[in-house]
Design an enzyme around this catalytic site. Structure first.
Site: not given
Ligand code: ACM
Length: 547
Positions: A151, A180, A251, A321, A462-463
């Site tokens: 991210r 991702d 992702h 996800e 998570w960024t």
């Protein structure tokens, strides 16, 4: 008042400290038995730099004014004993090379916050130690941190710094989330567009996905294969295992934007996709084709070469996800379900994961994935990162699979750490330093057989709302210190933990973090420069319930 005995994580047993002790000075030598060389080098680099001491090598077994490192096979591999003896000897005895290294980390803490600096700050070229004996060993073998460099890219030097920060907290697993929707961060020679195209995005959502703001600065970056080799070697020298993650079949928009044939081309114009510029769960997932399997086998071949089995026994394949809408709409995916004799799209997801489970197992590695990989049945030998609460981990452990507990409700460090409106871009649950200190990785009620499958625990970062290293520091610290104690020390049940005593020891630990230049959240709240006024987080209408 800071006190060098304020060790974090707390050791199992301390005898002392006594009034007399020993002073490290320019004449202090290092005596390193076979198998302890990594620690000898680290001590010379670290303490040598902090105090301006040469720490010359000696082979004289009877030397005094010396730090002696050795192994004792009677101890567990990560256990150590540290003796500070009045006749001028510090002895660190580890069950294995890692135990010696963790003992050296304790020695550094005992030497005071100055031991965490990169160069001497006082003219006196020495450092005092009180006589004492410490016996210590970790509760869990997997004590990890997951860092999402997809991210927001974290430059290589900052990754190396994080490995030092893990080591300083006796954490031994670095889960490296490399791919991702918003970026592909590892060079793959046979698929160069993954980084040429997939590591760059034109702009980024500024704040939570509901925020109307954009940062129009293009963002990106990737690690070359030599960068990766350097990171892996640097981690190994600190007794840290690296778990590379290549996330599939969801992702994956960054990969699809680089190679449109990887996507579901019969339902979406994948050639028009770009690296994603906002956050959330993305519908553009991999197509269930042989082409995709071969493509990713090629990726994993290079990954296995870069992350050797000795230091990366586990390879993470994501599996989280993955929306099934495109597979439901795609005639090609539906034909594939029929051809493979599968019941539905959930089984298609399992088919992906099982393929790579077998593929990795045939190459001597173990697959690990997020707890969604349990749905539809899990191949033997696979392990699970339990993130959607404890439930997935409990089910996996009861079914005989190994588990790493990292429930988002407790140890997602992107979540806000105080309820105040000053928290920068606040998202998720309010999870304070005390909440993390009271996190228990082994849920009550687990059978002893299942509990033995809990390999340990990790905190996940998570960024999406962390655009640089300072923002990561803010979210990670001081909570990683509490997490490290949970992972290492044999603490009592959560409600019986002595948080006030931990908070008092933290005064000393803040001084260590200051010396290291960590941009932690101060206990009184963020500095003004750490705030992000006007940037929407997840609206603050109260803490969601724990599920
Ligand atoms: C995850 O948080 N999606 C594993």
């Amino acid at each position: 008042m800071t006190h060098p005995m304020d060790l974090i994580p707390a050791p199992a047993r301390v005898e002392g400290p006594y009034r007399c002790g020993f002073v490290l000075d320019r004449g202090t030598t290092l005596s390193a038995a076979a198998g302890t060389e990594t620690t000898a080098r680290w001590l010379r680099d670290t303490l040598g730099a902090a105090f301006g001491l040469p720490l010359r090598e000696t082979t004289d077994e009877n030397a005094t004014n010396t730090v002696r490192l050795r192994l004792d096979g009677g101890l567990a591999p990560e256990a150590y004993r540290l003796h500070v003896l009045v006749h001028g000897v510090v002895e660190i005895i580890g069950g294995g090379p890692a135990g010696v290294f963790w003992g050296a980390q304790t020695l550094r803490q005992l030497l005071g916050p100055e031991a965490f600096r990169a160069a001497p700050v006082s003219k006196r070229p020495f450092a005092g130690l009180a006589a004492q004996t410490i016996e210590d060993a970790p509760r869990f073998g997997w004590r990890g941190l997951m860092l999402d460099v997809a991210r927001h890219f974290m430059p290589k030097d900052d990754v190396l710094r994080y490995l030092d920060l893990l080591a300083a907290h006796k954490l031994n697993v670095f889960h490296f989330h490399l791919t991702d929707d918003q970026g592909w961060r590892i060079e793959i020679k046979r698929h160069p567009r993954l980084t040429e195209v997939g590591s760059w995005r034109a702009r980024s959502k500024w704040g939570h996905r509901a925020s109307p703001l954009w940062d129009d600065t293009p963002h990106g970056g990737f690690y070359t294969q030599d960068d990766i080799r350097e990171i892996v070697a640097y981690a190994a020298a600190r007794h840290i295992t690296v778990v590379p993650e290549i996330d599939l079949p969801g992702h994956s928009q960054a990969a699809i934007s680089a190679y449109p044939e990887l996507g579901n081309t019969d339902v979406v114009d994948t050639a028009a996709l770009t690296v994603w510029d906002t956050w959330g769960v993305n519908p553009n997932v991999l197509a269930p084709t042989e082409t995709v399997l071969r493509f990713y086998e090629g990726v994993f071949e290079e990954v296995l070469d870069l992350f050797p089995a000795a230091t990366s026994p586990f390879v993470h394949v994501g599996g989280d996800e993955c929306p099934k809408d495109q597979w439901k709409a795609s005639p090609a995916a539906q034909a594939r379900i029929k051809e493979l004799g599968l019941a539905d799209e959930d089984e298609l997801q399992s088919w992906f994961i099982r393929h790579f489970d077998r593929w990795l197992a045939a190459r001597g590695r173990r697959l690990i994935g997020w707890d969604e990989i349990l749905e539809g049945g899990l191949a033997e030998g696979a392990a699970v990162s339990s993130w959607r609460g404890y439930g997935g981990g409990i089910a996996a452990a009861e079914a005989g699979h190994d588990v790493v507990m990292c429930p988002e409700q407790q140890v997602y460090l992107d979540h806000r750490q105080a309820p105040g409106e000053d928290e920068p871009m606040p998202i998720g649950y309010v999870r304070t330093l005390e909440d993390v200190y009271r996190f228990e990785p082994v849920p009550p009620g687990l059978s002893p057989e299942a509990a033995a499958h809990i390999l340990g625990t990790q905190a996940n970062v998570w960024t999406e709302v962390m655009e640089n290293r300072s923002r990561v520091d803010y979210q990670v610290f001081p909570r990683l210190a509490a997490f490290a104690e949970v992972a290492w020390s044999a603490l009592p049940a959560p409600e019986a933990r002595d948080y006030p005593a931990f908070a008092r020891r933290m005064h000393t630990h803040y001084a260590r973090l200051d010396a290291l230049g960590v941009d932690y959240r101060p206990p009184t709240g963020p500095h003004p420069r750490q705030q992000r006024p006007g940037v929407l987080g997840r609206p603050l209408e109260g803490t969601p319930p724990i599920v």
